[in-house]
Scaffold this active site. Structure first.
Site, PDB file in Angstrom:
ATOM      1  N   LYS A 239       4.031   3.764  -5.217  1.00  0.00           N
ATOM      2  CA  LYS A 239       4.893   2.722  -5.762  1.00  0.00           C
ATOM      3  C   LYS A 239       6.043   3.339  -6.546  1.00  0.00           C
ATOM      4  O   LYS A 239       5.877   4.393  -7.166  1.00  0.00           O
ATOM      5  CB  LYS A 239       4.105   1.821  -6.725  1.00  0.00           C
ATOM      6  CG  LYS A 239       2.992   0.999  -6.127  1.00  0.00           C
ATOM      7  CD  LYS A 239       2.268   0.235  -7.223  1.00  0.00           C
ATOM      8  CE  LYS A 239       1.114  -0.589  -6.686  1.00  0.00           C
ATOM      9  NZ  LYS A 239       1.572  -1.754  -5.932  1.00  0.00           N
ATOM     10  N   GLU A 311      -4.545  -1.515  -0.694  1.00  0.00           N
ATOM     11  CA  GLU A 311      -5.911  -0.998  -0.781  1.00  0.00           C
ATOM     12  C   GLU A 311      -6.928  -2.052  -1.202  1.00  0.00           C
ATOM     13  O   GLU A 311      -8.110  -1.950  -0.885  1.00  0.00           O
ATOM     14  CB  GLU A 311      -5.955   0.179  -1.757  1.00  0.00           C
ATOM     15  CG  GLU A 311      -6.043  -0.169  -3.238  1.00  0.00           C
ATOM     16  CD  GLU A 311      -4.849  -0.979  -3.766  1.00  0.00           C
ATOM     17  OE1 GLU A 311      -5.051  -1.771  -4.694  1.00  0.00           O
ATOM     18  OE2 GLU A 311      -3.728  -0.812  -3.249  1.00  0.00           O
ATOM     19  N   ARG A 313      -7.567  -5.144  -0.369  1.00  0.00           N
ATOM     20  CA  ARG A 313      -8.269  -5.883   0.685  1.00  0.00           C
ATOM     21  C   ARG A 313      -9.306  -5.017   1.393  1.00  0.00           C
ATOM     22  O   ARG A 313     -10.260  -5.534   1.960  1.00  0.00           O
ATOM     23  CB  ARG A 313      -7.264  -6.471   1.666  1.00  0.00           C
ATOM     24  CG  ARG A 313      -6.490  -5.469   2.493  1.00  0.00           C
ATOM     25  CD  ARG A 313      -5.230  -6.054   3.085  1.00  0.00           C
ATOM     26  NE  ARG A 313      -4.220  -6.305   2.063  1.00  0.00           N
ATOM     27  CZ  ARG A 313      -3.034  -6.845   2.312  1.00  0.00           C
ATOM     28  NH1 ARG A 313      -2.697  -7.173   3.552  1.00  0.00           N
ATOM     29  NH2 ARG A 313      -2.169  -7.047   1.341  1.00  0.00           N
TER      30      ARG A 313
END
Length: 464
Positions: A239, A311, A313
């Site tokens: 990110k 990640e 899910r």
């Protein structure tokens, strides 16, 4: 937050909070006396909805608090919470002019929350004294669950890792006589939680899965699954800095599930409660899972990794598969899952998904009744094709190239791992209040759990 409410019989002296309207203000001021009238006039207080005025006595003490109503109601059920940061320390009580004392007191108490774990100076104490006809015990159960969820989200990741999050679950269940276990590290592979292991293996803090139960074995089975990503760097799809700043809240689903579990157990609801929390840190190292990897899952479905920043899910899928094996009567999962949900509905209105029309209607009705907003979005089956993979059974993100329907496709992915549960719902929450408002201090937030507590209470108490 419990200290913000007390029974009126336990308080010797308290200051009244009086509800007024523009029409009734003159009558109220006539009873309070000319100095009060002059003070309100000087301060321009006219009794408009949600406006308030502290009325001083001769020695400067607050002798009354005037609060503007909207007709015969509060402008918002929790609008009394706007007083929290203004009132001097002390005890107050609700005058009979304030409608619905229970809801008004709850709003005040929810607003009274302060996360001061790392502050040298504790927050000021302001309490509302409530009459005996207010069910303070039930309100306290709700407040303690909300506080637990908020506290866990607000704790930074350096103090709340996978081990500490799993321990919080264990401590909660042990306090209520529950039982359970935690599967740690390489044992996740041995016990067939391959995606939990894959997501968490790059961290120096071992991934784990907490699994706890409480209640009578023959009671209806209610299972809660919460996303416990204690910090999300995005993995190899790292990110940018501004997107990473709030990632301590990425375990907000787990925090909310534990808050709800605390309510259920404290209220001794007649259910067999199970809570499953995969606890991981999505970190970066040489053994991190990669875009393009194909992971096995507990369900036996192979999953192609489209982006390591999706990640949550993955770990939920293994946990939901475990929960589903027991055929629960009600299976609920909560996760800070997608930015798409925030784009669609903003931070204060989490979407939920379910195939169960009756459950969807009940959630919507209860949500409105308890002022805990939720909004149903569709499990639109044509979008399932967005998850097609050329090399595996499914991709875990939208591969259509459109970038559309991010929250829906995440919910559709999770739905592939649930088939035996009598009823299932997924909640894509934000877990954070960016701008303070009545009932919602800024910071970690409990979303949906007051609704779900009331729903479970009503739905399963009827069966007894």
């Amino acid at each position: 937050m419990r200290q913000s409410l007390v029974r009126k019989s336990e308080v010797s002296v308290s200051t009244p909070i009086i509800g007024v309207t523009e029409a009734s203000l003159e009558d109220v001021l006539a009873k309070l006396g000319e100095p009060a009238r002059a003070w309100c006039t000087a301060n321009g207080f006219t009794g408009t909805a949600s406006a308030f005025q502290l009325v001083p006595g001769l020695r400067g003490e607050v002798t009354a608090v005037l609060f503007g109503l909207s007709g015969e109601r509060l402008a918002h059920p929790f609008s009394l919470g706007s007083l929290v940061r203004t009132l001097p320390e002390g005890d107050y009580h609700l005058d009979q002019t304030i409608p619905d004392h229970a809801e008004a007191a709850l709003g005040f108490a929810l607003s009274s929350y302060v996360f001061d774990k790392y502050k040298a100076q504790p927050a000021a104490s302001r309490r509302i004294a409530v009459s005996d006809d207010v069910d303070l015990d039930r309100i306290s159960v709700i407040l303690e669950g909300v506080q637990l969820a908020r506290d866990l989200i607000n704790i930074p990741a350096n103090d709340l890792g996978p081990e500490e999050l799993a321990k919080a679950a264990g401590d909660l269940f042990n306090a209520h006589g529950g039982t359970g276990r935690v599967v740690v590290g390489e044992n996740l592979l041995g016990e067939n939680f391959p995606m939990v292991h894959a997501v968490g293996r790059a961290s120096s803090r071992l991934p784990r899965l907490a699994d706890y139960t409480w209640g009578k074995e023959d009671d209806p089975k209610v299972t809660l699954v919460g996303k416990g990503v204690i910090f999300d760097t995005g993995g190899l799809n790292i990110k940018p800095g501004n997107s990473m700043a709030l990632m301590k809240k990425d375990m907000g689903g787990a925090a909310n599930v534990l808050g709800l579990a605390a309510m259920i157990m404290a209220a001794e609801l007649p259910v067999r409660l199970r809570v499953i929390i995969p606890c991981v840190e999505n970190a970066i190292a040489g053994n991190a899972f990669r875009p393009g990897d194909v992971l096995p899952s507990r369900k036996g479905i192979t999953v192609e990794i489209g982006n390591t920043d999706a990640e949550g899910r993955l770990i939920l899928a293994d946990a939901l598969a475990l929960a589903d094996e027991e055929h629960p009567d009600l299976l609920l999962d909560m996760a800070t899952l997608t930015g798409a949900a925030r784009v669609a509905l903003g931070p204060d209105l989490p979407p939920f998904y379910t195939h169960d029309e009756e459950l969807a209607e009940d959630i919507s009705v209860v949500s409105e009744a308890v002022s805990d907003p939720l909004w149903r979005l569709p499990l639109w089956q044509p979008y399932m094709s967005y998850l097609d993979s050329k090399v595996a059974d499914i991709n875990h993100i939208n591969t259509s190239g459109t970038g559309f329907a991010g929250s829906i496709t995440a919910a559709l992915f999770l739905s592939r791992f649930v088939e035996n549960s009598k009823s299932w719902a997924h909640f894509d929450i934000y877990g954070w209040t960016p701008m303070e408002k009545p009932g919602k201090p800024s910071g970690g937030e409990a979303q949906g759990i007051r609704t779900l507590f009331s729903l479970i209470e009503e739905r399963f108490s009827k069966t007894q």
